[in-house]
Design an enzyme around this catalytic site. Structure first.
Site, PDB file in Angstrom:
ATOM      1  CG  HIS A 365      -1.965  -1.004   1.255  1.00  0.00           C
ATOM      2  ND1 HIS A 365      -3.242  -0.805   0.779  1.00  0.00           N
ATOM      3  CD2 HIS A 365      -1.941  -2.273   1.692  1.00  0.00           C
ATOM      4  CE1 HIS A 365      -3.956  -1.904   0.950  1.00  0.00           C
ATOM      5  NE2 HIS A 365      -3.182  -2.813   1.503  1.00  0.00           N
ATOM      6  CE  LYS A 562      -2.138  10.707   2.907  1.00  0.00           C
ATOM      7  NZ  LYS A 562      -2.875   9.888   1.918  1.00  0.00           N
TER       8      LYS A 562
HETATM    9  C1  26V Z   1       2.670   5.891   5.062  1.00  0.00           C
HETATM   10  C2  26V Z   1       3.785   6.626   5.301  1.00  0.00           C
HETATM   11  C3  26V Z   1       3.957   7.848   4.501  1.00  0.00           C
HETATM   12  C4  26V Z   1       4.981   8.794   5.087  1.00  0.00           C
HETATM   13  C5  26V Z   1       6.200   8.053   5.512  1.00  0.00           C
HETATM   14  C6  26V Z   1       5.909   6.976   6.523  1.00  0.00           C
HETATM   15  C7  26V Z   1       4.679   6.219   6.268  1.00  0.00           C
HETATM   16  C8  26V Z   1       4.413   5.102   7.006  1.00  0.00           C
HETATM   17  C9  26V Z   1       3.285   4.372   6.784  1.00  0.00           C
HETATM   18  C10 26V Z   1       2.430   4.761   5.812  1.00  0.00           C
HETATM   19  C11 26V Z   1       1.187   3.980   5.615  1.00  0.00           C
HETATM   20  C12 26V Z   1       1.249   3.138   4.439  1.00  0.00           C
HETATM   21  C13 26V Z   1       0.053   2.305   4.322  1.00  0.00           C
HETATM   22  C14 26V Z   1      -1.164   3.082   3.890  1.00  0.00           C
HETATM   23  O1  26V Z   1      -1.961   3.496   4.685  1.00  0.00           O
HETATM   24  N1  26V Z   1      -1.327   3.220   2.596  1.00  0.00           N
HETATM   25  C15 26V Z   1      -2.508   3.792   1.997  1.00  0.00           C
HETATM   26  O2  26V Z   1      -3.318   2.699   1.594  1.00  0.00           O
HETATM   27  C16 26V Z   1      -4.504   3.116   0.945  1.00  0.00           C
HETATM   28  C17 26V Z   1      -5.315   1.880   0.656  1.00  0.00           C
HETATM   29  O3  26V Z   1      -4.658   1.108  -0.300  1.00  0.00           O
HETATM   30  C18 26V Z   1      -4.173   3.897  -0.306  1.00  0.00           C
HETATM   31  O4  26V Z   1      -5.369   4.333  -0.902  1.00  0.00           O
HETATM   32  C19 26V Z   1      -3.291   5.083   0.025  1.00  0.00           C
HETATM   33  O5  26V Z   1      -2.881   5.725  -1.153  1.00  0.00           O
HETATM   34  C20 26V Z   1      -2.078   4.616   0.806  1.00  0.00           C
HETATM   35  O6  26V Z   1      -1.327   5.717   1.267  1.00  0.00           O
END
Ligand code: 26V
Length: 825
Positions: A365, A562
């Site tokens: 994800h 974002k």
């Molecule tokens: C995201 C990030 C972003 C900043 C850096 C650290 C970090 C750590 C964990 C995450 C979460 C990643 C998992 C997540 O929530 N992904 C989301 O999943 C959704 C369902 O598939 C998708 O629609 C989103 O684009 C995605 O960000």
């Protein structure tokens, strides 16, 4: 009685039947009488009454699954962001009008009771909400499926603002009773941790390994109903809660050290205490690994012991189950199944591996390398010594294979190792999942492409057949039927109600986009939805919104990628142009910019951005001229419940991540489906939304992924944009000199220098393009008829984004499972 028709008392599906059942609940379960019942008493009695109507279907679904032994799907997810249960249960069981009428006859208002429910916030954002949409679709499609997760005592924190800064408060969602769950302490499972492993020779003379654990906890399952939409099916979501083992109780008697025994109990129960808020980087926190292993070990044990017939030959496990791994959080299930098969069942390694690699599939994800989970070897070895050995063995075998197929390319071998060597030795969970999983999927076309090309490149070369895409989706039950009753009724009047379970049918609305009367009614619905939002923000947050303005909405977790800052720079630019006299208020389209976002408590920059949004909002909203045409609303504690009122009211949906960073997005789908137009980059599922709705009905801007990558490679210099773009410079200078911080330049200096010096997500590079797109938005909005035509086409053309379609894709491409027959409704 046969097994397929359990004997269940179902209350009568009528107003009288409902009232009788409701009063019984109020009197006998809640222990009160109507005249003296609190709102919460009435809500709890209502929830239990509705539950009774679903019970027969639940038992029947379970019995059918046990009888027919189909291949089932187990969705393993550390998060299920369910949202409120009552409304969904009411529409699924077709009880809404009966309940409304029945309650009214008792002088009780259904809507007041609805508001009483605290949503189970057992997720951070998109990933957790996706899991909730998926189990809804699986139930509605009669697919034999079970969701497995953790029953956190505290869900995602409650957000408040103090001086515009985020303050987190515990979300004690269970405090006032939890009418939707069924505890089953009799099905508790023991989970082991720590200790060491030892070799021994079994009676047949074989060398084997056993794990001698250091400590144990119990997992108690709590079952939740997952009602299908009017198909007579109710699936199960099983969430695990940690308890101390009875050994601790015994200690009390044996040693008399009561205080120590209670301390140990608290220690064990910490495991399911709190949902970890996702951080700027996932930290290698011990408790988090405990949580992951805890729920996964409980779930595998449960499936094998409870859901398979006694004496089932586990060599045939892949015929009965596929475990879908929602991101890397449950990936420790892979060595756990190997351990069960090899150590407990006496399988040979190769036999066990053959079973295991057919039982799992992995969904990724993210695209941010820093978001991929790694667990230090030291920690894994201490907490799960046997699992670490198993991972080593999987890795050794795999790397031999790579060595052989690459002709001994040791650089490649090192790159593909499941064990990272730097900065410390650590297990790369995404690699483990990719090596062991039968399939690996991304969550939107672009994301799956980039996964292959950039994140898991070597693996995509090695196992090309494993990689696939399933574009995300959202459940039309919650996000259209329930959240937008006005639009739902309008659609149903036009094309019938088949769309609720067959969202492609929305295509039939296309011709109506050219029907002036239909567009007028569509605008009427939008206006009513805005009024509903205005009332919510007034009562919930004391925020005053003018429903006559364009509602420009950006709601999602706060992350730099974002780019909430890009939206904010647009606001500051408008403020600057109006206050400087460059723009006359008469020439500005009045808009209300709505933000909703939680920041991970440990993510500094995200919290600064929240403060900046609130501070800019305060200045904008207080300015006599500017506030005539521009307002910022930032309700605290954005959650699923708020989304359900906000999404149907929006005119403009902000999906403005840097291209190549947002895996998919699902908010983008909810807005388009409810007739908002999107302003967005060529990123995640935006790409597919734009292809489907058409370029003319989507405001595209910004760099493409290849452009952004190339620019990064060539050496991106954000300050050059600052120097060359006067409008951008003025906006940043306003922030820098303290216009929004009482004249103090220091307050937001970290945000400013982050933008000017690094700007990892290229806000400045996309600024001008974004502003230009916003001008196109204004021009389009000036023609309400053309705008609503585009909005109707957005609704008509986004049926693809139903999570029912996502589930069909998973079934066809990954799970190879079949629905049960519907249950006679
Ligand atoms: C995201 C990030 C972003 C900043 C850096 C650290 C970090 C750590 C964990 C995450 C979460 C990643 C998992 C997540 O929530 N992904 C989301 O999943 C959704 C369902 O598939 C998708 O629609 C989103 O684009 C995605 O960000």
């Amino acid at each position: 009685m046969t097994e397929s028709t359990p004997l269940i008392a179902t209350p009568e599906h009528s107003v009288e039947g409902f009232v009788r059942e409701y009063l019984r609940e109020l009197n006998f379960s809640q222990g009160t009488v109507l005249e003296r019942a609190s709102v919460n008493d009435k809500y709890l009695a209502l929830a239990r009454t509705v539950r009774h109507y679903l019970m027969a279907r639940w038992m029947r679904t379970t019995a059918d699954q046990i009888r027919t032994q189909p291949k089932a799907v187990a969705y393993l997810s550390a998060e299920f962001l369910l949202g409120r249960q009552l409304d969904n249960a009411l529409i699924a069981s077709d009880l809404e009008s009966i309940a409304r009428e029945g309650l009214a006859s008792l002088g009780v208002d259904l809507d007041e009771l609805r508001e009483e429910e605290i949503e189970p916030g057992l997720g951070n954002g998109g990933l957790g909400r996706l899991a909730a949409c998926f189990i809804d679709s699986l139930a509605t499609m009669s697919v034999p499926a079970i969701g497995y997760g953790i029953r956190y005592e505290y869900g995602i924190f409650r957000q408040t603002f103090v001086d515009g800064r985020q303050v987190e408060e515990p979300d004690n969602w269970l405090d006032r009773g939890s009418p939707w769950e069924f505890a089953h302490p009799e099905h508790e499972v023991t989970v082991s941790f720590g200790g060491h492993t030892e070799k021994y020779t079994d009676p047949s003379g074989r060398e084997r390994t056993r794990w001698v654990p250091g400590w144990q906890v119990l997992g108690v399952p709590y079952n939740y109903m997952v009602p299908g939409y009017r198909n007579g099916r109710v699936n199960t979501l099983r969430l695990w809660s940690a308890r101390a083992t009875h050994a601790f109780d015994l200690k009390i008697f044996n040693y008399g050290d009561y205080a120590e025994a209670v301390r140990a109990q608290t220690f064990a129960e910490n495991i399911s205490k709190v949902l970890y808020p996702e951080d700027s980087t996932p930290q290698g926190k011990e408790l988090r690994l405990q949580q992951q292993y805890f729920f996964v070990a409980c779930s595998l044990r449960d499936f094998i012991d409870q859901l398979l017939p006694e004496g089932f030959d586990l060599h045939r496990l892949p015929e009965r189950i596929v475990f879908q791994l929602n991101d890397t959080h449950p990936v420790i299930a892979i060595p756990e199944l190997m351990r069960i098969l090899v150590d407990e069942q006496g399988f040979e390694w190769d036999e066990a591996w053959d079973v295991t690699r057919r039982c799992f599939a992995y969904t990724c994800h993210t695209l941010l390398p820093e978001a991929l989970e790694v667990w230090p070897v030291e920690l894994m070895g201490r907490l799960l010594p046997r699992h670490l050995e198993i991972i080593y063995r999987i890795n050794d075998d795999f790397l031999d294979e790579v060595r052989e197929s690459s002709g001994g390319d040791e650089l490649l071998v090192r790159r593909m190792s499941i064990i990272a060597e730097h900065p410390e030795r650590a297990v790369r969970m995404a690699y483990l999942a990719t090596v062991a999983g039968a399939k690996v999927n991304g969550v939107a076309e672009l994301h799956s492409q980039l996964l292959r090309d950039k994140v898991l490149t070597d693996f995509a070369d090695h196992f090309p057949e494993k990689f696939t895409n399933v574009t995300n989706g959202v459940t039309p039950r919650r996000f259209l039927r329930l959240a937008n009753p006005g639009l739902s009724a309008l659609i149903t009047e036009a094309i019938g109600d088949g769309w609720v379970t067959d969202l492609d049918r929305l295509r039939e609305l296309e011709p109506l986009a050219d029907d002036a009367e239909f567009r007028r009614r569509f605008r009427e619905v939008k206006a009513a939805n805005k009024d509903r939002l205005v009332r919510l923000l007034a009562t919930r947050d004391g925020i005053d919104v003018d429903p006559g303005t364009m509602l420009d909405v950006m709601v999602k977790r706060l992350h730099e990628y974002k780019r909430q800052l890009l939206k904010l720079l647009h606001v500051v630019t408008l403020y600057d142009r109006i206050t400087s006299g460059e723009l006359a208020v008469e020439d500005v389209t009045p808009r209300t910019v709505v933000f909703g976002a939680k920041a991970a408590p440990g993510y500094r920059m995200a919290k600064e951005i929240i403060a900046l949004i609130n501070h800019v909002g305060a200045v904008v909203n207080a300015h006599p001229e500017v506030s005539r045409v521009l307002r910022v609303a930032f309700p605290a504690n954005y959650n699923v419940t708020v989304a359900e009122t906000l999404v149907p009211a929006a005119d403009l949906s902000e999906q403005i991540s840097l291209a190549g960073k947002e895996a998919s997005g699902t908010g983008n789908m909810k807005f388009a489906l409810n007739g908002a137009l999107t302003i967005g980059t060529d990123d995640g599922a935006n790409v597919e939304i734009r292809q489907l709705v058409g370029d003319e009905h989507f405001f595209l801007f910004g760099l493409t992924e290849p452009e952004a990558s190339a620019m990064q490679e060539a050496g991106y210099r954000p300050s050059s944009y600052y120097e060359e773009n006067a409008s951008l410079r003025r906006a940043i200078d306003l922030i820098a000199k303290g216009t929004f911080s009482g004249g103090d330049p220091a307050t937001f200096a970290p945000v400013v220098s982050n933008l000017l010096d690094e700007d990892r997500f290229m806000v400045l590079a996309d600024y001008q393009s974004y502003l230009d797109a916003q001008e196109r938005v204004e021009a389009a909005y000036a023609d309400p008829d053309a705008w609503s035509r585009s909005a109707v086409l957005n609704v008509a053309r986004t049926g693809f984004f139903s999570s029912d379609r996502s589930m069909r894709d998973y079934l066809d491409r990954i799970w190879h499972a079949e629905p049960l027959p519907a249950n006679g409704e």
